[in-house]
Scaffold this motif. Sequence first.
Motif, PDB file in Angstrom:
ATOM      1  N   SER A  42      -7.983   7.064   2.678  1.00  0.00           N
ATOM      2  CA  SER A  42      -7.319   7.233   1.385  1.00  0.00           C
ATOM      3  C   SER A  42      -6.097   8.124   1.596  1.00  0.00           C
ATOM      4  O   SER A  42      -6.197   9.208   2.179  1.00  0.00           O
ATOM      5  CB  SER A  42      -8.276   7.859   0.372  1.00  0.00           C
ATOM      6  N   ILE A  43      -4.946   7.649   1.141  1.00  0.00           N
ATOM      7  CA  ILE A  43      -3.670   8.287   1.450  1.00  0.00           C
ATOM      8  C   ILE A  43      -2.868   8.461   0.168  1.00  0.00           C
ATOM      9  O   ILE A  43      -2.892   7.606  -0.720  1.00  0.00           O
ATOM     10  CB  ILE A  43      -2.839   7.409   2.416  1.00  0.00           C
ATOM     11  N   GLU A  44      -2.159   9.559   0.096  1.00  0.00           N
ATOM     12  CA  GLU A  44      -1.115   9.714  -0.915  1.00  0.00           C
ATOM     13  C   GLU A  44       0.163  10.149  -0.221  1.00  0.00           C
ATOM     14  O   GLU A  44       0.132  11.001   0.675  1.00  0.00           O
ATOM     15  CB  GLU A  44      -1.526  10.720  -1.990  1.00  0.00           C
ATOM     16  N   VAL A  45       1.280   9.546  -0.624  1.00  0.00           N
ATOM     17  CA  VAL A  45       2.582   9.859  -0.047  1.00  0.00           C
ATOM     18  C   VAL A  45       3.277  10.786  -1.031  1.00  0.00           C
ATOM     19  O   VAL A  45       3.696  10.366  -2.109  1.00  0.00           O
ATOM     20  CB  VAL A  45       3.395   8.584   0.216  1.00  0.00           C
TER      21      VAL A  45
ATOM     22  N   HIS B  52       0.908   3.738   8.328  1.00  0.00           N
ATOM     23  CA  HIS B  52       0.268   2.553   8.895  1.00  0.00           C
ATOM     24  C   HIS B  52      -0.956   2.931   9.717  1.00  0.00           C
ATOM     25  O   HIS B  52      -2.002   2.258   9.655  1.00  0.00           O
ATOM     26  CB  HIS B  52       1.272   1.791   9.760  1.00  0.00           C
ATOM     27  N   ALA B  53      -0.849   3.996  10.491  1.00  0.00           N
ATOM     28  CA  ALA B  53      -1.978   4.396  11.333  1.00  0.00           C
ATOM     29  C   ALA B  53      -3.192   4.768  10.479  1.00  0.00           C
ATOM     30  O   ALA B  53      -4.318   4.316  10.748  1.00  0.00           O
ATOM     31  CB  ALA B  53      -1.574   5.567  12.226  1.00  0.00           C
ATOM     32  N   PHE B  54      -3.000   5.569   9.447  1.00  0.00           N
ATOM     33  CA  PHE B  54      -4.127   5.940   8.586  1.00  0.00           C
ATOM     34  C   PHE B  54      -4.603   4.749   7.762  1.00  0.00           C
ATOM     35  O   PHE B  54      -5.802   4.605   7.489  1.00  0.00           O
ATOM     36  CB  PHE B  54      -3.729   7.103   7.672  1.00  0.00           C
ATOM     37  N   TRP B  55      -3.685   3.899   7.348  1.00  0.00           N
ATOM     38  CA  TRP B  55      -4.040   2.688   6.580  1.00  0.00           C
ATOM     39  C   TRP B  55      -4.935   1.781   7.414  1.00  0.00           C
ATOM     40  O   TRP B  55      -5.889   1.190   6.886  1.00  0.00           O
ATOM     41  CB  TRP B  55      -2.753   1.983   6.165  1.00  0.00           C
TER      42      TRP B  55
ATOM     43  N   VAL C 288      -5.872  12.289   2.943  1.00  0.00           N
ATOM     44  CA  VAL C 288      -4.662  12.448   3.749  1.00  0.00           C
ATOM     45  C   VAL C 288      -3.441  12.473   2.833  1.00  0.00           C
ATOM     46  O   VAL C 288      -3.256  11.574   2.007  1.00  0.00           O
ATOM     47  CB  VAL C 288      -4.522  11.304   4.772  1.00  0.00           C
ATOM     48  N   GLY C 289      -2.634  13.499   2.992  1.00  0.00           N
ATOM     49  CA  GLY C 289      -1.351  13.566   2.304  1.00  0.00           C
ATOM     50  C   GLY C 289      -0.224  13.442   3.323  1.00  0.00           C
ATOM     51  O   GLY C 289      -0.252  14.092   4.372  1.00  0.00           O
ATOM     52  N   ILE C 290       0.743  12.582   3.030  1.00  0.00           N
ATOM     53  CA  ILE C 290       1.906  12.390   3.904  1.00  0.00           C
ATOM     54  C   ILE C 290       3.145  12.764   3.102  1.00  0.00           C
ATOM     55  O   ILE C 290       3.384  12.214   2.025  1.00  0.00           O
ATOM     56  CB  ILE C 290       1.999  10.938   4.400  1.00  0.00           C
ATOM     57  N   LEU C 291       3.932  13.694   3.611  1.00  0.00           N
ATOM     58  CA  LEU C 291       5.098  14.153   2.875  1.00  0.00           C
ATOM     59  C   LEU C 291       6.262  13.174   3.024  1.00  0.00           C
ATOM     60  O   LEU C 291       6.560  12.700   4.117  1.00  0.00           O
ATOM     61  CB  LEU C 291       5.528  15.536   3.355  1.00  0.00           C
ATOM     62  N   PHE C 292       6.901  12.888   1.895  1.00  0.00           N
ATOM     63  CA  PHE C 292       8.068  12.008   1.841  1.00  0.00           C
ATOM     64  C   PHE C 292       9.034  12.625   0.853  1.00  0.00           C
ATOM     65  O   PHE C 292       8.667  12.923  -0.285  1.00  0.00           O
ATOM     66  CB  PHE C 292       7.660  10.605   1.384  1.00  0.00           C
ATOM     67  N   ASP C 293      10.275  12.808   1.271  1.00  0.00           N
ATOM     68  CA  ASP C 293      11.256  13.462   0.414  1.00  0.00           C
ATOM     69  C   ASP C 293      12.577  12.716   0.484  1.00  0.00           C
ATOM     70  O   ASP C 293      13.139  12.538   1.563  1.00  0.00           O
ATOM     71  CB  ASP C 293      11.440  14.911   0.864  1.00  0.00           C
ATOM     72  N   ASP C 294      13.064  12.276  -0.675  1.00  0.00           N
ATOM     73  CA  ASP C 294      14.340  11.559  -0.702  1.00  0.00           C
ATOM     74  C   ASP C 294      15.469  12.420  -0.158  1.00  0.00           C
ATOM     75  O   ASP C 294      16.335  11.928   0.574  1.00  0.00           O
ATOM     76  CB  ASP C 294      14.653  11.106  -2.131  1.00  0.00           C
ATOM     77  N   GLU C 295      15.484  13.705  -0.510  1.00  0.00           N
ATOM     78  CA  GLU C 295      16.563  14.570  -0.030  1.00  0.00           C
ATOM     79  C   GLU C 295      16.539  14.678   1.494  1.00  0.00           C
ATOM     80  O   GLU C 295      17.588  14.662   2.147  1.00  0.00           O
ATOM     81  CB  GLU C 295      16.460  15.949  -0.666  1.00  0.00           C
ATOM     82  N   ALA C 296      15.338  14.786   2.072  1.00  0.00           N
ATOM     83  CA  ALA C 296      15.237  14.822   3.533  1.00  0.00           C
ATOM     84  C   ALA C 296      15.737  13.518   4.136  1.00  0.00           C
ATOM     85  O   ALA C 296      16.406  13.508   5.179  1.00  0.00           O
ATOM     86  CB  ALA C 296      13.792  15.085   3.956  1.00  0.00           C
ATOM     87  N   GLY C 297      15.431  12.410   3.468  1.00  0.00           N
ATOM     88  CA  GLY C 297      15.905  11.114   3.942  1.00  0.00           C
ATOM     89  C   GLY C 297      17.400  10.980   3.839  1.00  0.00           C
ATOM     90  O   GLY C 297      18.065  10.471   4.757  1.00  0.00           O
ATOM     91  N   TRP C 298      17.963  11.444   2.712  1.00  0.00           N
ATOM     92  CA  TRP C 298      19.423  11.405   2.576  1.00  0.00           C
ATOM     93  C   TRP C 298      20.082  12.232   3.670  1.00  0.00           C
ATOM     94  O   TRP C 298      21.063  11.804   4.286  1.00  0.00           O
ATOM     95  CB  TRP C 298      19.838  11.953   1.212  1.00  0.00           C
TER      96      TRP C 298
ATOM     97  N   ALA D 128       0.824  -1.207   0.000  1.00  0.00           N
ATOM     98  CA  ALA D 128       0.000   0.000   0.000  1.00  0.00           C
ATOM     99  C   ALA D 128       0.859   1.258   0.000  1.00  0.00           C
ATOM    100  O   ALA D 128       0.576   2.223  -0.731  1.00  0.00           O
ATOM    101  CB  ALA D 128      -0.933  -0.009   1.206  1.00  0.00           C
ATOM    102  N   PHE D 129       1.905   1.270   0.820  1.00  0.00           N
ATOM    103  CA  PHE D 129       2.767   2.449   0.908  1.00  0.00           C
ATOM    104  C   PHE D 129       3.404   2.743  -0.445  1.00  0.00           C
ATOM    105  O   PHE D 129       3.419   3.894  -0.907  1.00  0.00           O
ATOM    106  CB  PHE D 129       3.847   2.219   1.967  1.00  0.00           C
ATOM    107  N   SER D 130       3.930   1.714  -1.084  1.00  0.00           N
ATOM    108  CA  SER D 130       4.549   1.907  -2.389  1.00  0.00           C
ATOM    109  C   SER D 130       3.529   2.421  -3.395  1.00  0.00           C
ATOM    110  O   SER D 130       3.801   3.356  -4.163  1.00  0.00           O
ATOM    111  CB  SER D 130       5.161   0.591  -2.875  1.00  0.00           C
TER     112      SER D 130
END
Length: 670
Positions: A446-449, A438-441, A405-415, A294-296
């Motif tokens: 309905s979620i978008e990352v 996971h909590a919203f799932w 629900v929108g969840i922010l994900f950023d590769d640069e922030a992760g790096w 789901a996350f992917s």
Amino acid sequence: MTWSHTDNDWPTHGLSFGADYNPEQWDKEVWKEDVRLMKQAGVNLVSLGIFSWGLVEVADGEFDWDWMDEIVGLLADSGIAIDLATPTAAPPGWLLAAHPEIYPVDHDMQPHWPGARLGWCPSSPVFRAYALRIARALAERYGHRDHVVMWHVSNELGGGNGRCYCDTSAAAFRRWLQGEYETLDALNEAWGTAFWGHTYRDFAHIIPPRGNDSKNPSLVLDFDRFSSDELLAHYLAEREVLKSVTPELPVTTNFMVGAEPDVVDYPRWAPHMDIVANDHYTRSSDPLPEQDVAFSGDRMRAMTTQRRPWLLMEHSTSAVNWQPRNRAKAPGELIRNSLSHVGHGSDGVLFFQWRASRAGAEQFHSAMVPHAGEDTQLYRDVCTLGRHLRRLAPVMGSRTSQARVGILFDDEAGWAMTKGVKPNNHLAYGRLVRDWHHAFWRLNESIEVLPPWSDFTGYEVLVVPGLFLTDDDTATRVSAFAEAGGTVVVSFLSGIVDEHDRVRLGGYPGAFRDLLGAWCEEFRPLQEGETFTLDNGWSGAEWTELVRAGDAEVIARYSGGHLSGRPAITSRSLEGGGRAVYVSAGLDSDALLALTRSLVRPTGVANVPSGVEVLVRRNDEETFTFFVNHAGDDAVVTARGREMLTDEPVGGALHIPAGEVRVVRSGAVS
């Protein structure tokens, strides 16, 4: 069979079903058997030629097309479309022997010796010239065949050559830095090079972050950005050649989008893809592989334009071969995973690979046809999946709905978060984001990352989990979302550094301090085994902070310990009706579930039995609702319409067997 393209560049042959096909591993009698089994299973698309460079260009400028001509013709006669790959993931032996300077080099300046995949430096002009020559030769020979319906550039770019530290790359890095900063004064300021006396007086003195010692985190971050840009430049160079010969064919490459920072910045690559495609593999050690699917999917659909479909280019029928312990999928899991991807927006289901290899590095990787052959449960499940996808053909082209629900994900922030020393070096960026997902799932939300530069219009809740690196534009737009009436939730370790990886002063989380009305004086990371409890009964581990509430309301305080009575969760109401919530503590899964439940309005799927995931796709006339039962028990939900896999009418109660999927087709919903 005639193949055509829709106005969104997608081949109109129904939901895609197939795999990477590597006929070069087998004799021609097996090819005939392959085609028979493909037709029996309902395969309509294969990715061809991914690792075939050395078998087509057998020496420098010397081509042997006979075997490729034959298999291309055989697939055409059998009505099976081709996603034709440029074979640049596998430079041939003659090229590597003649030009060892193209080898990628690791951070200790050791070359990656031949024998694996992607054995080339992305900055190498020598490799680029040879790669574009083979791409053009393939396009001119096969690009105008009716059943060649799309292009597949290389394979999993960066999965083996994501970072190259050679002298050629170093020179390219310096050119990239000059383009980004223009002057050394600007670079020195951005990188804070006065620390440890590393101020630069000449761009020629800058080298990549070689070696294992601590490096300036700003330098490391920029090298990660440069490396992503270099690989994208290679993709674009191949794409340009293909488009010059076959402008009508869509071009893509397969991403590897997962729950951790990616090897390259895929959301920034996505606009350059005619079809956004992904490879996704669950991990044997993952306690919730269904949520990983789901996350992917929720990341992929956020990368498309206006929630258009994307394509699952690879996943596995059962076990992979590259994990410490390779778990075989449980009965029904192959079909359930596949249809979950379709529910999340994929217009196809493809695997690695068609037939399990007898030899080579992936000889024990599962395939659509296993080593045991046709008379197996796995192949029978493949055939069942093929029938399901044919019945689901009307779903093709439909779009996923606007998520709440929108969840922010950023590769640069992760790096930035994962490179260099941090207050808690055991916190994984992807895990922080996935815990919120996971909590919203679990609530069937309905979620978008989303990447942080996305348009936030239409969401009700925006979650900012562990967005360690936050630029001013992102902070401004997140604040504007809340001021316009939305709910923003900011977790610990968000907004800590700017785009250059410099700490924002004045208290954490600096980028969001004004929005939240609360701030942290000092991080108080917990030691292994330590936990905390809040005064509302919630608990957690890993992270706490010394927080001052400012003008925010305190929702929960620490109970006991050095922080007893101090704020842990705050909420600030805004004039426009929005609010900004700060979660400074590492809440456990039950606490996160309780918190997320308080953030969203109940929906019509709130009473769906536990373990049943609900996914919705729509076109202008119809709605397609996927009910995915991940539980070990049968479930009953309320639905109306026609169930597409069984072709039975549904007038109220819909029975979903344990581990199975049902899809209800109904009229348009206003």
